[in-house]
Design a protein around this motif. Structure first.
Motif, PDB file in Angstrom:
ATOM      1  N   GLY A 165       0.807  -1.210   0.000  1.00 30.85           N
ATOM      2  CA  GLY A 165       0.000   0.000   0.000  1.00 30.85           C
ATOM      3  C   GLY A 165       0.839   1.259   0.000  1.00 30.85           C
ATOM      4  N   GLU A 166       0.279   2.333  -0.571  1.00 32.89           N
ATOM      5  CA  GLU A 166       0.944   3.632  -0.561  1.00 32.89           C
ATOM      6  C   GLU A 166       0.764   4.273   0.815  1.00 32.89           C
ATOM      7  N   PRO A 167       1.812   4.910   1.349  1.00 31.90           N
ATOM      8  CA  PRO A 167       1.696   5.554   2.659  1.00 31.90           C
ATOM      9  C   PRO A 167       0.815   6.791   2.596  1.00 31.90           C
ATOM     10  N   ASN A 168       0.113   7.081   3.681  1.00 31.09           N
ATOM     11  CA  ASN A 168      -0.655   8.311   3.792  1.00 31.09           C
ATOM     12  C   ASN A 168      -0.513   8.856   5.206  1.00 31.09           C
ATOM     13  N   GLU A 169      -1.347   9.845   5.582  1.00 28.01           N
ATOM     14  CA  GLU A 169      -1.195  10.497   6.871  1.00 28.01           C
ATOM     15  C   GLU A 169      -1.484   9.579   8.048  1.00 28.01           C
ATOM     16  N   SER A 170      -2.324   8.566   7.841  1.00 31.60           N
ATOM     17  CA  SER A 170      -2.729   7.712   8.950  1.00 31.60           C
ATOM     18  C   SER A 170      -2.185   6.293   8.873  1.00 31.60           C
ATOM     19  N   GLU A 171      -1.743   5.862   7.706  1.00 34.62           N
ATOM     20  CA  GLU A 171      -1.239   4.504   7.536  1.00 34.62           C
ATOM     21  C   GLU A 171       0.047   4.522   6.743  1.00 34.62           C
ATOM     22  N   GLY A 172       0.909   3.560   7.040  1.00 38.84           N
ATOM     23  CA  GLY A 172       2.189   3.480   6.360  1.00 38.84           C
ATOM     24  C   GLY A 172       2.102   2.643   5.100  1.00 38.84           C
ATOM     25  N   PRO A 173       3.243   2.371   4.466  1.00 34.36           N
ATOM     26  CA  PRO A 173       3.259   1.563   3.246  1.00 34.36           C
ATOM     27  C   PRO A 173       3.105   0.079   3.530  1.00 34.36           C
ATOM     28  N   ASP A 174       2.868  -0.286   4.782  1.00 35.21           N
ATOM     29  CA  ASP A 174       2.802  -1.688   5.159  1.00 35.21           C
ATOM     30  C   ASP A 174       1.407  -2.103   5.604  1.00 35.21           C
ATOM     31  N   GLN A 175       0.341  -1.371   5.208  1.00 39.51           N
ATOM     32  CA  GLN A 175      -0.989  -1.726   5.684  1.00 39.51           C
ATOM     33  C   GLN A 175      -1.590  -2.917   4.946  1.00 39.51           C
ATOM     34  N   GLU A 176      -1.152  -3.175   3.711  1.00 41.31           N
ATOM     35  CA  GLU A 176      -1.700  -4.300   2.956  1.00 41.31           C
ATOM     36  C   GLU A 176      -0.718  -4.724   1.875  1.00 41.31           C
ATOM     37  N   VAL A 177      -0.905  -5.936   1.379  1.00 38.99           N
ATOM     38  CA  VAL A 177      -0.048  -6.447   0.312  1.00 38.99           C
ATOM     39  C   VAL A 177      -0.929  -7.019  -0.794  1.00 38.99           C
ATOM     40  N   LEU A 178      -0.440  -6.932  -2.025  1.00 45.59           N
ATOM     41  CA  LEU A 178      -1.126  -7.508  -3.179  1.00 45.59           C
ATOM     42  C   LEU A 178      -0.373  -8.768  -3.579  1.00 45.59           C
ATOM     43  N   LEU A 179      -1.076  -9.896  -3.532  1.00 44.82           N
ATOM     44  CA  LEU A 179      -0.452 -11.196  -3.741  1.00 44.82           C
ATOM     45  C   LEU A 179      -0.966 -11.843  -5.014  1.00 44.82           C
ATOM     46  N   LYS A 180      -0.045 -12.370  -5.825  1.00 43.23           N
ATOM     47  CA  LYS A 180      -0.393 -13.209  -6.963  1.00 43.23           C
ATOM     48  C   LYS A 180      -0.337 -14.650  -6.468  1.00 43.23           C
ATOM     49  N   PRO A 181      -1.494 -15.277  -6.185  1.00 43.34           N
ATOM     50  CA  PRO A 181      -1.482 -16.600  -5.536  1.00 43.34           C
ATOM     51  C   PRO A 181      -1.063 -17.719  -6.483  1.00 43.34           C
ATOM     52  N   VAL A 182      -0.364 -18.674  -5.929  1.00 41.43           N
ATOM     53  CA  VAL A 182       0.001 -19.902  -6.634  1.00 41.43           C
ATOM     54  C   VAL A 182      -0.813 -21.062  -6.081  1.00 41.43           C
ATOM     55  N   MET A 183      -0.935 -21.134  -4.770  1.00 42.40           N
ATOM     56  CA  MET A 183      -1.760 -22.158  -4.135  1.00 42.40           C
ATOM     57  C   MET A 183      -2.111 -21.679  -2.734  1.00 42.40           C
ATOM     58  N   SER A 184      -3.077 -22.327  -2.130  1.00 47.31           N
ATOM     59  CA  SER A 184      -3.507 -21.951  -0.787  1.00 47.31           C
ATOM     60  C   SER A 184      -3.977 -23.181  -0.034  1.00 47.31           C
ATOM     61  N   GLY A 185      -4.083 -23.025   1.254  1.00 46.40           N
ATOM     62  CA  GLY A 185      -4.537 -24.114   2.109  1.00 46.40           C
ATOM     63  C   GLY A 185      -4.835 -23.585   3.493  1.00 46.40           C
ATOM     64  N   TYR A 186      -4.570 -24.414   4.506  1.00 43.58           N
ATOM     65  CA  TYR A 186      -4.860 -24.005   5.879  1.00 43.58           C
ATOM     66  C   TYR A 186      -3.939 -24.760   6.824  1.00 43.58           C
ATOM     67  N   ARG A 187      -3.861 -24.266   8.044  1.00 48.79           N
ATOM     68  CA  ARG A 187      -3.109 -24.959   9.088  1.00 48.79           C
ATOM     69  C   ARG A 187      -4.079 -25.776   9.933  1.00 48.79           C
ATOM     70  N   LYS A 188      -3.749 -27.048  10.131  1.00 48.17           N
ATOM     71  CA  LYS A 188      -4.611 -27.926  10.899  1.00 48.17           C
ATOM     72  C   LYS A 188      -4.690 -27.479  12.359  1.00 48.17           C
ATOM     73  N   THR A 189      -5.834 -27.695  12.952  1.00 48.76           N
ATOM     74  CA  THR A 189      -6.046 -27.243  14.321  1.00 48.76           C
ATOM     75  C   THR A 189      -5.180 -28.000  15.311  1.00 48.76           C
ATOM     76  N   GLU A 190      -5.012 -29.321  15.104  1.00 51.26           N
ATOM     77  CA  GLU A 190      -4.327 -30.142  16.105  1.00 51.26           C
ATOM     78  C   GLU A 190      -2.824 -29.889  16.179  1.00 51.26           C
ATOM     79  N   ASP A 191      -2.153 -29.724  15.058  1.00 53.87           N
ATOM     80  CA  ASP A 191      -0.693 -29.552  15.087  1.00 53.87           C
ATOM     81  C   ASP A 191      -0.195 -28.375  14.259  1.00 53.87           C
ATOM     82  N   LEU A 192      -1.111 -27.603  13.658  1.00 52.91           N
ATOM     83  CA  LEU A 192      -0.786 -26.414  12.863  1.00 52.91           C
ATOM     84  C   LEU A 192       0.090 -26.705  11.648  1.00 52.91           C
TER      85      LEU A 192
END
Length: 255
Positions: free
Chosen positions: A180-207
């Motif tokens: 993100g572009e910085p402004n008066e209230s938020e820095g350049p680190d408020q969000e990211v734009l991601l080009k996804p390759v794959m996704s999933g999740y972390r299991k509850t029992e062992d992460l």
């Protein structure tokens, strides 16, 4: 009359934060009373510099210069004093003092622009580029390992994959394209734009990570915007490393 200096001091400090090539990227970190104090601090610096400039100009510079038979008055104090003297409501003994205060105020509002211009020249010489945004933002974000990692991944233009683990246990693997572009209230680190390759999740029992979705068959314009405050951890992702850490599983590939 000295009360007239309080507002210009704050304004000049705030102007410096807006125009300075480095401080403008840190403005979002100053909130509430701390912003006023920082503005007052740098505004006081500008005020002291303006006093020095005006004193030097009054003592060493001529009152006027002649260029091609044209005479130009450069004595700002004399010019302001002449304007104030035309108002009969002002006491003649107070006019010179008020003129000096106004001259210092005007100069203190110009100092942030001069300061910012000299700083830009300094960073141009240091980095040898007119576009100082990237190296200066990298300097601002260097105090946070996560910020620095994501920004470095963005600068590499997707040469390496990163794995982002979110607070809801969702996991994304992809390429960081921008932040993100910085402004008066938020820095350049408020969000990211991601080009996804794959996704999933972390299991509850062992992460441990379980990948479930591949994005290879989707359009090239498929992007995901992620708020950075949702990111729990981030690291560089390599398929070989993932398979070595999960020997009991069949090698998983998004292909």
């Amino acid at each position: 009359m000295l009360l007239l200096l309080v507002l210009p001091v704050l304004v000049s400090g705030f102007l410096l934060f807006h125009f300075h090539p480095y401080y403008k990227y840190k403005l979002h970190r100053y909130e509430g009373q701390y912003l006023y104090l920082r503005s007052a601090q740098f505004g006081l610096y500008c005020f002291l510099i303006s006093i020095f400039i005006d004193s030097y100009a009054y003592s060493n510079l001529p009152a006027s210069v002649t260029v091609c038979s044209f005479v130009f008055e450069i004595d700002l104090h004399k010019f302001v004093n002449g304007i104030l003297s035309s108002y009969e409501v002002l006491n003649s003994t107070e006019v010179p003092k008020l003129a000096w205060i106004l001259v210092v105020i005007i100069t203190s509002l110009v100092v942030p622009l001069l300061w910012s211009g000299l700083s830009f020249l300094k960073y141009f010489i240091r980095y040898w580029t007119l576009s100082t945004r990237q190296p200066l933002i990298a300097k601002v974000l260097s105090d946070s390992p996560l910020d620095a990692f994501l920004f470095e991944a963005m600068l590499k233009k997707g040469e390496h994959l990163v794995m982002l683990s979110l607070s809801d246990r969702k996991v994304y693997v992809g390429k960081i394209l921008s932040m993100g572009e910085p402004n008066e209230s938020e820095g350049p680190d408020q969000e990211v734009l991601l080009k996804p390759v794959m996704s999933g999740y972390r299991k509850t029992e062992d992460l441990t990570v379980e990948f479930t979705t591949s994005y290879n068959g989707l359009d090239e314009d498929t992007f995901i915007t992620i708020r950075q405050d949702l990111i729990v951890s981030a690291c560089e992702f390599k398929f070989d490393t993932y398979e070595n850490l999960n020997p009991k599983k069949e090698p998983w590939s998004p292909v």
